[in-house]
Design a protein around this motif. Structure first.
Motif, PDB file in Angstrom:
ATOM      1  N   SER A  18      38.023 -14.879  48.164  1.00 17.88           N
ATOM      2  CA  SER A  18      38.547 -15.192  46.829  1.00 17.88           C
ATOM      3  C   SER A  18      38.121 -14.155  45.798  1.00 17.88           C
ATOM      4  N   GLU A  22      40.822 -12.266  43.356  1.00 20.28           N
ATOM      5  CA  GLU A  22      40.731 -12.264  41.896  1.00 20.28           C
ATOM      6  C   GLU A  22      41.010 -10.871  41.326  1.00 20.28           C
ATOM      7  N   THR A  28      40.244 -18.056  39.582  1.00 16.28           N
ATOM      8  CA  THR A  28      39.261 -18.426  40.604  1.00 16.28           C
ATOM      9  C   THR A  28      39.801 -19.545  41.483  1.00 16.28           C
ATOM     10  N   SER A  31      42.614 -18.325  43.735  1.00 16.03           N
ATOM     11  CA  SER A  31      42.041 -17.505  44.800  1.00 16.03           C
ATOM     12  C   SER A  31      41.409 -18.368  45.883  1.00 16.03           C
ATOM     13  N   ARG A  32      40.627 -19.357  45.467  1.00 14.22           N
ATOM     14  CA  ARG A  32      39.993 -20.247  46.438  1.00 14.22           C
ATOM     15  C   ARG A  32      41.028 -21.051  47.216  1.00 14.22           C
ATOM     16  N   ALA A  35      42.823 -18.792  49.733  1.00 13.94           N
ATOM     17  CA  ALA A  35      41.920 -18.504  50.852  1.00 13.94           C
ATOM     18  C   ALA A  35      41.826 -19.720  51.773  1.00 13.94           C
TER      19      ALA A  35
END
Length: 161
Positions: A18, A22, A28, A31-32, A35
């Protein structure tokens, strides 16, 4: 020797991956989420994503929508399941680089256009003699900045995937 459990390993990979995502302008949470979806074997519902990441279903919905607009996530259909399912698109390099390059081209083009408007509005012969030289210097520097933007736009257009 003990092997780390999958949840621990998944969380560790998600955290590191992540950070890379970014760099491409994702939040954030986006991204998480990406992932997590990328590491998941099966498509997931918003409820499953919400539970896994400890965020609200509304946050998951908003993030999935953003990721879908970037072509990073797709909605999929599975027989017998009435809820929407989502999965990460797996062509990472191509998707991220295409998106990133397009953003650079668009941003560079917008800036170049604004700078060209300023350049066209400058009349080097209009000011007093002592400031005429300063205006000419600024005008020359502005021209160089516009050329820089053109070069950037050309570079990214040439590597477009």
């Amino acid at each position: 020797m003990t092997h780390p459990n999958t949840e621990f390993l998944t969380n560790k990979i998600m955290l590191e991956f992540s950070k890379t995502l970014e760099l491409f302008g994702l939040t954030t949470l986006e991204s998480r989420l990406f992932a997590y979806l990328y590491l998941s074997k099966e498509p997931l519902t918003l409820d499953e994503m919400s539970e896994a990441l400890g965020k609200s279903k509304t946050s998951m919905s908003t993030s999935v929508r953003s990721l879908s607009e970037l072509n990073l996530v797709s909605r999929v259909w599975k027989k017998g399941i009435r809820k929407d399912l989502y999965q990460a698109n797996t062509q990472l390099f191509k998707i991220f680089m295409s998106t990133y390059i397009k953003k650079w081209i668009d941003a560079s083009n917008r800036q170049k256009t604004s700078l060209e408007e300023i350049y066209e509005s400058i009349d080097v012969n209009k000011d007093h003699q002592e400031s005429k030289e300063a205006v000419q210097n600024i005008n020359h520097r502005l021209y160089d900045i516009i050329e820089f933007h053109k070069d950037m736009e050309n570079l990214f257009s040439n590597i477009k995937l």
